[in-house]
Motif scaffolding. Structure first.
Motif, mmCIF file in Angstrom:
data_model
loop_
_atom_site.group_PDB
_atom_site.id
_atom_site.type_symbol
_atom_site.label_atom_id
_atom_site.label_comp_id
_atom_site.label_asym_id
_atom_site.label_seq_id
_atom_site.Cartn_x
_atom_site.Cartn_y
_atom_site.Cartn_z
ATOM 1 N N ASP A 171 -0.366 9.274 -5.464
ATOM 2 C CA ASP A 171 -0.247 10.683 -5.075
ATOM 3 C C ASP A 171 0.575 11.477 -6.090
ATOM 4 O OD1 ASP A 171 -1.735 10.118 -2.806
ATOM 5 O OD2 ASP A 171 -0.005 10.095 -1.453
ATOM 6 N N GLU B 48 2.279 1.950 -3.518
ATOM 7 C CA GLU B 48 1.184 2.237 -4.448
ATOM 8 C C GLU B 48 0.583 3.612 -4.170
ATOM 9 O OE1 GLU B 48 -1.516 -1.002 -3.990
ATOM 10 O OE2 GLU B 48 -0.027 -2.441 -4.683
ATOM 11 N N GLN B 49 0.391 3.924 -2.902
ATOM 12 C CA GLN B 49 -0.205 5.212 -2.553
ATOM 13 C C GLN B 49 0.708 6.357 -2.951
ATOM 14 O OE1 GLN B 49 -3.447 5.649 -1.353
ATOM 15 N NE2 GLN B 49 -2.921 7.680 -2.105
ATOM 16 N N GLN C 46 -7.682 3.968 -10.730
ATOM 17 C CA GLN C 46 -7.508 5.419 -10.668
ATOM 18 C C GLN C 46 -7.793 6.057 -12.024
ATOM 19 O OE1 GLN C 46 -6.963 7.171 -7.720
ATOM 20 N NE2 GLN C 46 -7.440 5.119 -6.969
ATOM 21 N N ARG D 291 0.797 -1.219 0.000
ATOM 22 C CA ARG D 291 0.000 0.000 0.000
ATOM 23 C C ARG D 291 0.830 1.270 0.000
ATOM 24 N NH1 ARG D 291 -4.461 2.386 -0.192
ATOM 25 N NH2 ARG D 291 -5.282 3.824 1.333
#
Length: 74
Positions: free
Chosen positions: A17, A12-13, A52, A9
């Motif tokens: 961002d 990936e985050q 996304q 996570r």
């Protein structure tokens, strides 16, 4: 044994961002499209980038296209 979601996570985050610019969803759409198609990313990361991408497409009011992208992931 399923993958531990928290293990991936963070990376990936951070990528999400970096790619999002809510002030310019068209540019974000293009960046997510490139990331979703980038074979250097593992399959699960490409799937996240596709979700996304669907979000960016949906912001443009193209709901059918966004849902089709999500169907590809599922």
């Amino acid at each position: 044994m399923p993958a531990e979601p928290s293990h991936h996570r963070g990376d990936e985050q951070q990528l999400i961002d970096r790619l999002w610019d809510f002030g310019d969803p068209a540019a974000s759409e293009e960046r997510f499209r490139e990331a979703a198609d980038d074979d250097s990313h593992p399959a699960h990361v490409r799937a996240v980038m596709t979700t996304q991408l669907a979000r960016a497409v949906g912001i443009h009011g193209r709901a059918d296209e966004a849902l089709a992208l999500l169907d590809e992931v599922g």
